[in-house]
Design a protein around this motif. Structure first.
Motif, PDB file in Angstrom:
ATOM      1  N   UNK A  83      35.340  42.277  42.472  1.00  0.00           N
ATOM      2  CA  UNK A  83      36.058  41.448  41.490  1.00  0.00           C
ATOM      3  C   UNK A  83      37.411  41.006  42.040  1.00  0.00           C
ATOM      4  N   UNK A  84      38.068  41.906  42.765  1.00  0.00           N
ATOM      5  CA  UNK A  84      39.370  41.565  43.332  1.00  0.00           C
ATOM      6  C   UNK A  84      39.220  40.448  44.368  1.00  0.00           C
ATOM      7  N   UNK A  85      38.173  40.548  45.185  1.00  0.00           N
ATOM      8  CA  UNK A  85      37.919  39.508  46.190  1.00  0.00           C
ATOM      9  C   UNK A  85      37.684  38.164  45.514  1.00  0.00           C
ATOM     10  N   UNK A  86      36.967  38.186  44.388  1.00  0.00           N
ATOM     11  CA  UNK A  86      36.716  36.943  43.647  1.00  0.00           C
ATOM     12  C   UNK A  86      38.026  36.367  43.107  1.00  0.00           C
ATOM     13  N   UNK A  87      38.922  37.230  42.643  1.00  0.00           N
ATOM     14  CA  UNK A  87      40.224  36.772  42.157  1.00  0.00           C
ATOM     15  C   UNK A  87      41.008  36.094  43.276  1.00  0.00           C
ATOM     16  N   UNK A  88      41.040  36.726  44.433  1.00  0.00           N
ATOM     17  CA  UNK A  88      41.784  36.169  45.557  1.00  0.00           C
ATOM     18  C   UNK A  88      41.193  34.837  46.002  1.00  0.00           C
ATOM     19  N   UNK A 108      40.075  30.988  37.810  1.00  0.00           N
ATOM     20  CA  UNK A 108      40.939  32.121  38.136  1.00  0.00           C
ATOM     21  C   UNK A 108      41.095  33.033  36.926  1.00  0.00           C
ATOM     22  N   UNK A 109      41.315  32.444  35.746  1.00  0.00           N
ATOM     23  CA  UNK A 109      41.435  33.248  34.529  1.00  0.00           C
ATOM     24  C   UNK A 109      40.174  34.068  34.285  1.00  0.00           C
ATOM     25  N   UNK A 110      39.010  33.432  34.511  1.00  0.00           N
ATOM     26  CA  UNK A 110      37.745  34.127  34.306  1.00  0.00           C
ATOM     27  C   UNK A 110      37.600  35.273  35.298  1.00  0.00           C
ATOM     28  N   UNK A 111      37.971  35.040  36.555  1.00  0.00           N
ATOM     29  CA  UNK A 111      37.866  36.093  37.574  1.00  0.00           C
ATOM     30  C   UNK A 111      38.827  37.252  37.288  1.00  0.00           C
ATOM     31  N   UNK A 112      40.047  36.913  36.840  1.00  0.00           N
ATOM     32  CA  UNK A 112      40.997  37.959  36.491  1.00  0.00           C
ATOM     33  C   UNK A 112      40.481  38.770  35.308  1.00  0.00           C
TER      34      UNK A 112
END
Length: 345
Positions: A201-206, A252-256
Motif C-alpha cells: 500500500x505504501x508503494x502504491x501511495x508513493x 492519491x487520496x484513494x491510495x492513502x
C-alpha cells in the motif's frame, strides 16, 4: 476473540487526507501541505509514526503494566546490526526462548533425578555390607538400626526421584507440545502478511504521489506556455490537463485511504496478538513457578522422611549402656569367676 481497543495515536485517516483533492491544489499549496504533514509525521519501514514534538503525548493502551501491546511498535537492528527485526519478531523470539528455557529446566531436573537414583542405589548397597556385624549388646542394636536407616533413606530418595519425574520433570517437558512452534509460525505469518500488505500500500501511495507531481508539473507548464503564448495549446488542453491532475489527486487520496486501512488492520492485529503472547508468557512463568515450588515441597518432605529414619537410631543410641553391654558380654563369654589365691606351703 479479539479485544477492542481505542486506536488513539494510531493514525486517523482524516488527519492524512484533505477533503479537497490534492490534484485541485496548486503545486505551491500542495507542497506546503506536504511540508506540514512531514513536520508532524514520519514513515519508518513503511509504518507512519507521529513525530514526538508534533502531537500531544500518546497515552499507553495499558498504562503502568509494561504490556507487550505498548512497547513493540518499532523495528530494531539485530545485535550484529546487519538486519532489521520487527517488534513482533522480538516477541516471538521471547516465546521460543521461553520454550527452550523450559526444556533446559526439565533437563536439569532429569540430572537431579539421576543423582537421587544413584545416591539411593549406593545407600542401599552400603546398608547391606556386613561391616561391624558382630558388634554386640545395646551398641550392636544401635549399629544395626543405623545400617537399616540407610536402606530406609535409600527408599526415601527413590520415592523423591520418582515424584520429581512425575510432578516436576514431566510437566515441564509436556507443557505446550510440538504444536506450540506451529502456532507461533501462524502468528508470525499472519502479522508478516499484514506488514507486506502495508508495504504494498505504501508503494502504491508513493507511485500515486509521483504521478500527481508529474500531472501537476505538466499542468503548470501548459498553463505558463498559454500565458506567454509559447504554445498553441487551447484552453481545452488546459482543462484536460487539470482533469488529469484532479484524477491523480483522487487516486492519491484513494491510495492513502487504502494504506491507512491496511495500517489500522495491522495495528489491531498487533495489539490482539501481542496481548495473546503476553498471556502465554504469564501462563508459562506461572506454570514453572508452580512446579518449582513442588520441587521445594518434595525436597522438604524428603528431609522430613530422612529425619524420621534417624529417629529409631537416635533412640537406640540414647539407650546404649556400656555397663549393660559389659554385663551381657561377660555373661555370654565368661570363663570363670573364681579368682586365684596364694599357694600354701
Amino acid at each position: 476473540m479479539k479485544e477492542s481497543f481505542d486506536t488513539e495515536g494510531s493514525f486517523d485517516d482524516a488527519s492524512c487526507l484533505s477533503p479537497q483533492s490534492p490534484g485541485s491544489l496548486s503545486p505551491a499549496r500542495r507542497q506546503n501541505k506536504e511540508r506540514e504533514i512531514k513536520e508532524t509525521k514520519t514513515t519508518i519501514n513503511f509504518v507512519t509514526f507521529p513525530l514526538p514534538h508534533s502531537t500531544p503525548e500518546q497515552q499507553l493502551l495499558k498504562p503502568s503494566e509494561w504490556s507487550y501491546c505498548d512497547y513493540f511498535w518499532a523495528d530494531k537492528k539485530d545485535p550484529q546490526g546487519t538486519t532489521t527485526v520487527s517488534g513482533f519478531e522480538v516477541l516471538l523470539q521471547k516465546q521460543l526462548k521461553g520454550k527452550q528455557m523450559q526444556k533446559e529446566m526439565a533437563e536439569f531436573i532429569r540430572e537431579r533425578i539421576k543423582i537421587e537414583e544413584e545416591y539411593a542405589k549406593n545407600l542401599s548397597k552400603l546398608s547391606q555390607i556386613p561391616l561391624a556385624a558382630q558388634e554386640e549388646g545395646t551398641l550392636g542394636e544401635a549399629w544395626a538400626q543405623l545400617k537399616k536407616s540407610l536402606a530406609d533413606e535409600a527408599e526415601v530418595h527413590l520415592k523423591f526421584s520418582s515424584k520429581l519425574q512425575s510432578e516436576v520433570e514431566k510437566p515441564l517437558l509436556t507443557f505446550r507440545g510440538d504444536n506450540f512452534k506451529k502456532d507461533m509460525k501462524k502468528y508470525d505469518h499472519h502479522i508478516a502478511d499484514l506488514r507486506k500488505q502495508l508495504v504494498s500500500r505504501y508503494a502504491a501511495v508513493e507511485k500515486a504521489r509521483k504521478a500527481l507531481a508529474d500531472r501537476q508539473k505538466d499542468l503548470e507548464v501548459k498553463t505558463q506556455q498559454l500565458e506567454i503564448k509559447l504554445s498553441n495549446k487551447t484552453e481545452e488542453d488546459i482543462k484536460k490537463a487539470r482533469r488529469k491532475s484532479t484524477q491523480a489527486g483522487d487516486d492519491l487520496m484513494r491510495c492513502v485511504d487504502l494504506y491507512n486501512q491496511a495500517q489500522s488492520k495491522w495495528f489491531e492485529e498487533m495489539v490482539t496478538t501481542s496481548l495473546e503472547l503476553e498471556r502465554l508468557e504469564v501462563e508459562r512463568v506461572e506454570m514453572i513457578q508452580q512446579h518449582l515450588r513442588q520441587y521445594t515441597t518434595l525436597r522438604r518432605e524428603t528431609d522430613m522422611f530422612n529425619q524420621s529414619t534417624l529417629e529409631p537410631v537416635d533412640q537406640l543410641l540414647q539407650s546404649v549402656d556400656p555397663a549393660k553391654d559389659r554385663e551381657l558380654w561377660v555373661r555370654e563369654h565368661k570363663t570363670g569367676d573364681l579368682r586365684p589365691v596364694d599357694m600354701d606351703i
